[in-house]
Design an enzyme around this catalytic site. Structure first.
Site, PDB file in Angstrom:
ATOM      1  N   CYS A 163      15.158   1.051   1.637  1.00 43.11           N
ATOM      2  CA  CYS A 163      15.382   1.201   3.078  1.00 43.11           C
ATOM      3  C   CYS A 163      16.842   0.960   3.423  1.00 43.11           C
ATOM      4  O   CYS A 163      17.279   1.256   4.524  1.00 43.11           O
ATOM      5  CB  CYS A 163      14.497   0.251   3.848  1.00 43.11           C
ATOM      6  SG  CYS A 163      14.916  -1.440   3.507  1.00 43.11           S
TER       7      CYS A 163
ATOM      8  N   PHE B  12       5.610   0.500  -0.752  1.00 46.96           N
ATOM      9  CA  PHE B  12       5.635   0.632  -2.214  1.00 46.96           C
ATOM     10  C   PHE B  12       6.991   0.299  -2.817  1.00 46.96           C
ATOM     11  O   PHE B  12       7.090  -0.034  -3.997  1.00 46.96           O
ATOM     12  CB  PHE B  12       5.233   2.067  -2.619  1.00 46.96           C
ATOM     13  CG  PHE B  12       6.362   3.066  -2.512  1.00 46.96           C
ATOM     14  CD1 PHE B  12       7.297   3.198  -3.537  1.00 46.96           C
ATOM     15  CD2 PHE B  12       6.534   3.856  -1.374  1.00 46.96           C
ATOM     16  CE1 PHE B  12       8.355   4.098  -3.437  1.00 46.96           C
ATOM     17  CE2 PHE B  12       7.583   4.752  -1.263  1.00 46.96           C
ATOM     18  CZ  PHE B  12       8.501   4.872  -2.299  1.00 46.96           C
TER      19      PHE B  12
ATOM     20  N   LYS C 181      -1.605  -7.281   2.329  1.00 49.93           N
ATOM     21  CA  LYS C 181      -2.136  -5.953   1.984  1.00 49.93           C
ATOM     22  C   LYS C 181      -0.936  -5.191   1.419  1.00 49.93           C
ATOM     23  O   LYS C 181      -0.134  -4.623   2.142  1.00 49.93           O
ATOM     24  CB  LYS C 181      -2.674  -5.276   3.254  1.00 49.93           C
ATOM     25  CG  LYS C 181      -3.769  -4.245   3.032  1.00 49.93           C
ATOM     26  CD  LYS C 181      -3.405  -3.119   2.099  1.00 49.93           C
ATOM     27  CE  LYS C 181      -2.535  -2.066   2.725  1.00 49.93           C
ATOM     28  NZ  LYS C 181      -2.002  -1.087   1.751  1.00 49.93           N
TER      29      LYS C 181
ATOM     30  N   SER D  75       7.014   2.981   6.774  1.00 53.77           N
ATOM     31  CA  SER D  75       7.634   4.106   7.470  1.00 53.77           C
ATOM     32  C   SER D  75       7.528   3.922   8.987  1.00 53.77           C
ATOM     33  O   SER D  75       6.668   3.179   9.481  1.00 53.77           O
ATOM     34  CB  SER D  75       6.956   5.408   7.048  1.00 53.77           C
ATOM     35  OG  SER D  75       5.575   5.305   7.301  1.00 53.77           O
TER      36      SER D  75
ATOM     37  N   GLU E 180      -0.848   0.400  -2.002  1.00 50.24           N
ATOM     38  CA  GLU E 180      -1.863   0.773  -2.993  1.00 50.24           C
ATOM     39  C   GLU E 180      -1.241   1.502  -4.184  1.00 50.24           C
ATOM     40  O   GLU E 180      -1.886   1.727  -5.200  1.00 50.24           O
ATOM     41  CB  GLU E 180      -2.957   1.640  -2.330  1.00 50.24           C
ATOM     42  CG  GLU E 180      -2.502   2.987  -1.780  1.00 50.24           C
ATOM     43  CD  GLU E 180      -1.802   2.916  -0.404  1.00 50.24           C
ATOM     44  OE1 GLU E 180      -1.268   1.853  -0.050  1.00 50.24           O
ATOM     45  OE2 GLU E 180      -1.778   3.959   0.277  1.00 50.24           O
TER      46      GLU E 180
ATOM     47  N   GLU F 134      14.359  10.822   7.540  1.00 55.21           N
ATOM     48  CA  GLU F 134      14.470   9.977   6.350  1.00 55.21           C
ATOM     49  C   GLU F 134      13.882  10.735   5.162  1.00 55.21           C
ATOM     50  O   GLU F 134      12.741  11.195   5.222  1.00 55.21           O
ATOM     51  CB  GLU F 134      13.698   8.678   6.557  1.00 55.21           C
ATOM     52  CG  GLU F 134      13.767   7.762   5.346  1.00 55.21           C
ATOM     53  CD  GLU F 134      12.953   6.481   5.502  1.00 55.21           C
ATOM     54  OE1 GLU F 134      11.802   6.545   5.966  1.00 55.21           O
ATOM     55  OE2 GLU F 134      13.479   5.411   5.136  1.00 55.21           O
TER      56      GLU F 134
HETATM   57  P1  NAD Z   1       4.094   3.646   4.388  1.00 55.96           P
HETATM   58  O1  NAD Z   1       4.348   3.545   5.837  1.00 55.96           O
HETATM   59  O2  NAD Z   1       3.441   4.870   3.862  1.00 55.96           O
HETATM   60  O3  NAD Z   1       3.143   2.430   3.916  1.00 55.96           O
HETATM   61  C1  NAD Z   1       3.423   1.095   4.258  1.00 55.96           C
HETATM   62  C2  NAD Z   1       2.112   0.312   4.298  1.00 55.96           C
HETATM   63  O4  NAD Z   1       1.284   0.870   5.328  1.00 55.96           O
HETATM   64  C3  NAD Z   1       1.315   0.400   2.995  1.00 55.96           C
HETATM   65  O5  NAD Z   1       0.752  -0.863   2.737  1.00 55.96           O
HETATM   66  C4  NAD Z   1       0.258   1.448   3.304  1.00 55.96           C
HETATM   67  O6  NAD Z   1      -0.934   1.259   2.582  1.00 55.96           O
HETATM   68  C5  NAD Z   1       0.018   1.267   4.791  1.00 55.96           C
HETATM   69  N1  NAD Z   1      -0.374   2.526   5.453  1.00 55.96           N
HETATM   70  C6  NAD Z   1      -0.065   3.783   5.052  1.00 55.96           C
HETATM   71  N2  NAD Z   1      -0.601   4.681   5.911  1.00 55.96           N
HETATM   72  C7  NAD Z   1      -1.260   3.986   6.870  1.00 55.96           C
HETATM   73  C8  NAD Z   1      -2.001   4.345   8.036  1.00 55.96           C
HETATM   74  N3  NAD Z   1      -2.182   5.607   8.385  1.00 55.96           N
HETATM   75  N4  NAD Z   1      -2.507   3.356   8.789  1.00 55.96           N
HETATM   76  C9  NAD Z   1      -2.330   2.063   8.452  1.00 55.96           C
HETATM   77  N5  NAD Z   1      -1.648   1.668   7.359  1.00 55.96           N
HETATM   78  C10 NAD Z   1      -1.101   2.602   6.580  1.00 55.96           C
HETATM   79  O7  NAD Z   1       5.478   3.349   3.647  1.00 55.96           O
HETATM   80  P2  NAD Z   1       5.800   3.496   2.099  1.00 55.96           P
HETATM   81  O8  NAD Z   1       5.863   4.929   1.752  1.00 55.96           O
HETATM   82  O9  NAD Z   1       4.930   2.600   1.308  1.00 55.96           O
HETATM   83  O10 NAD Z   1       7.263   2.863   2.064  1.00 55.96           O
HETATM   84  C11 NAD Z   1       8.430   3.593   2.346  1.00 55.96           C
HETATM   85  C12 NAD Z   1       8.868   3.389   3.778  1.00 55.96           C
HETATM   86  O11 NAD Z   1       9.084   2.013   4.036  1.00 55.96           O
HETATM   87  C13 NAD Z   1      10.186   4.076   4.077  1.00 55.96           C
HETATM   88  O12 NAD Z   1      10.085   4.685   5.333  1.00 55.96           O
HETATM   89  C14 NAD Z   1      11.180   2.928   4.102  1.00 55.96           C
HETATM   90  O13 NAD Z   1      12.333   3.151   4.891  1.00 55.96           O
HETATM   91  C15 NAD Z   1      10.347   1.852   4.673  1.00 55.96           C
HETATM   92  N6  NAD Z   1      10.894   0.539   4.368  1.00 55.96           N
HETATM   93  C16 NAD Z   1      11.542  -0.106   5.372  1.00 55.96           C
HETATM   94  C17 NAD Z   1      12.120  -1.330   5.136  1.00 55.96           C
HETATM   95  C18 NAD Z   1      12.843  -2.060   6.221  1.00 55.96           C
HETATM   96  O14 NAD Z   1      13.227  -3.189   6.003  1.00 55.96           O
HETATM   97  N7  NAD Z   1      13.049  -1.489   7.385  1.00 55.96           N
HETATM   98  C19 NAD Z   1      12.037  -1.913   3.854  1.00 55.96           C
HETATM   99  C20 NAD Z   1      11.362  -1.222   2.854  1.00 55.96           C
HETATM  100  C21 NAD Z   1      10.799   0.019   3.129  1.00 55.96           C
END
Ligand code: NAD
Length: 494
Positions: A281, A149, A173, A226, A176, A379
């Protein structure tokens, strides 16, 4: 109230969704729309469309591909403000941050415009008599991008311009929570002349992600999110035979040595800790103050933190709300835990007073944080800065290297020798020297170490081109009659 649907084969899907998600405006706390969630049938349809489009897109000339990318660049530039407004309305970050995100994404488009040069292979003439060897790189097929997000435009743009430039077709994808920016971008790609089916968007949650992870038609997965989900995506994607790059969470440290310019360090801590409400991040969340400067540094950060104006991202605020109520409450619970564990709350973001039901939390600054506290180990992904006091550079380095995450880090010092030692010894993928958020330019590659990345391929730059292509080496012999080869009936040179 808007409804956001999937983008398949160059148009909006009219399929009825069995499940939908709610989209909020984080500054008001009100629902602004719904987003359709893809089921297995929708994902299958998108993959089928992307597979058919691949047959012709992979044979499109490099000139055609770059023409589309150059046109797309112009369109994004022209519509930067509109994209930023969509981001702010669903993510909450202030408009200047949202525009900055689009600019960083555009840099990858510009990099991808150089694809004719980037795809040039190697050639060795006459490796044996009459034998030449050369290497070429070819596209994979339909590739999937699953994004978080916090950068709804930039993170997809880390990947899809390069994937498309290399001749692949794409299914995204997005998160959401803020799905509208990528839909606007899909329209711009069409306007730029990208053939239908080359770029598709399916919305949803785990159901859509799992379908992409296991579908045999999907050749690679680029994931950002994450750590727990990144690990899950990496394990399941590779098990299904795909190449996977899965970028995970972070806890970025900023070491401040005693000789550092403390004004510069305090400014950096504020921008890197509280910009985008810490939902980056590459945000700095842990400051390691090497004594004797901690008191002075904390005072300077405190003065600045108290001046930060929290408010609606469309106004002239410095910092917007958090993305959802659930996330806001989770971040607040970390602040409660830090206080309970004995850290000193220097600035308390829980006290911020705002009208309405937005997901507000002000900047929080902790002092006397210890390495075994949850606010240090985990985090938080919010506007919370923790200061840890240490006596030596070695202690500071050990803290960074012992941490489970290794995304970004920074050192503040005027000592070139110390900085050089740090860049060599630190176990982190992206390092800043007097630069708090060392995000690599598009022509370098972005990625962390340890629990911040699963897989061995970073995003964009030459690693991105490598990820979205497969290598092939051709060994060729052409018999030349003029050099004593078989006479193929050509006129002989005499
Ligand atoms: P998230 O892991 O909740 O979601 C990421 C994606 O995975 C979304 O598209 C989501 O719909 C999907 N998803 C969520 N739960 C799932 C599941 N159980 N099974 C399969 N898919 C699933 O992350 P977020 O809250 O959207 O974003 C924040 C996180 O992203 C933080 O941890 C941040 O550090 C990380 N991030 C990392 C970088 C990097 O370059 N390392 C860059 C941006 C964000």
């Amino acid at each position: 109230m808007k409804t956001v649907s999937h983008w398949i084969n160059g148009s909006l899907s009219t399929d009825k969704a069995a499940q939908v998600g709610e989209i909020f405006n984080p500054a008001t706390g009100k629902i602004s729309g719904t987003v359709n969630f893809a089921d297995l049938a929708t994902v299958n349809k998108a993959v089928q469309v992307a597979s058919s489009a691949f047959d012709s897109w992979r044979h499109s000339s490099l000139t055609k591909r770059t023409q589309v990318l150059f046109a797309f660049r112009e369109l994004v530039n022209k519509n930067k403000e509109k994209i930023a407004e969509l981001i702010t309305a669903e993510h909450g970050k202030v408009l200047s941050d949202a525009q900055g995100e689009v600019t960083r994404g555009l840099e990858v488009v510009e990099f991808a415009c150089g694809i004719p040069h980037l795809l040039k292979g190697g050639f060795s003439e006459e490796v044996s008599t009459g034998v030449d060897v050369y290497s070429i790189r070819q596209p994979l097929g339909p590739v999937a991008i699953i994004s978080p997000f916090n950068f709804p435009a930039m993170v997809p743009m880390w990947f899809f311009p390069i994937a498309i430039a290399c001749g692949n077709t794409v299914i995204i994808k997005p998160s959401e929570k803020d799905p509208s920016a990528i839909m606007f971008i899909a329209n711009l790609l069409k306007e730029a002349g990208l053939p239908d089916g080359v770029f598709n968007v399916v919305h949803g949650d785990k159901v859509a992600v799992d379908a992409l992870l296991t579908h045999p038609g999907i050749k690679s997965i680029s994931f950002v999110g994450s750590t727990s989900i990144a690990k899950y995506v990496y394990e399941n994607g590779t098990k299904a035979g795909k190449r996977v790059q899965a970028l995970g969470g972070a806890k970025n440290h900023m070491i401040v040595l005693p000789d550092a310019d403390l004004e510069l360090a305090a400014d950096a801590a504020i921008n890197a800790g509280f910009g985008s409400a810490g939902e980056r991040c590459m945000a700095i969340s842990a400051i390691i103050a090497v004594e004797p400067i901690a008191d002075k540094l904390i005072e300077k950060i405190k003065i600045r933190a108290l001046k930060i104006k929290t408010g609606d991202g469309t106004t002239n605020a410095d910092m917007g709300p958090l993305v959802t109520k659930v996330h806001r409450d989770k971040v607040a619970s970390y602040i409660n835990a830090g206080e309970k564990d004995g850290a000193t709350v220097v600035v308390d973001g829980r006290n911020v007073e705002m009208a309405g039901d937005g997901f507000w939390l002000g900047p929080t600054l902790f002092d006397h944080v210890k390495p075994d506290m949850s606010i240090y180990l985990e985090e938080i992904f919010g506007p919370v800065l923790s200061v840890i006091r240490v006596k030596t550079y070695d202690e500071a380095l050990k803290l960074v290297n012992d941490h489970q995450y290794g995304n970004g880090t920074a050192i503040f010092t005027n000592d070139g020798g110390a900085a050089r030692r740090f860049q060599n010894e630190v176990e982190v993928g992206m390092v800043g020297i007097n630069v708090p958020i060392p995000v690599p330019m598009a022509y370098f590659s972005f990625g962390g170490w340890k629990n911040s990345l699963f897989g061995d391929s970073h995003a964009h730059g030459t690693e991105g081109v490598h990820f979205f292509t497969r290598g092939k080496v051709v060994t060729s012999r052409w018999l030349d009659p003029s050099h004593g080869g078989i006479n193929l009936g050509f006129p002989q040179n005499t």
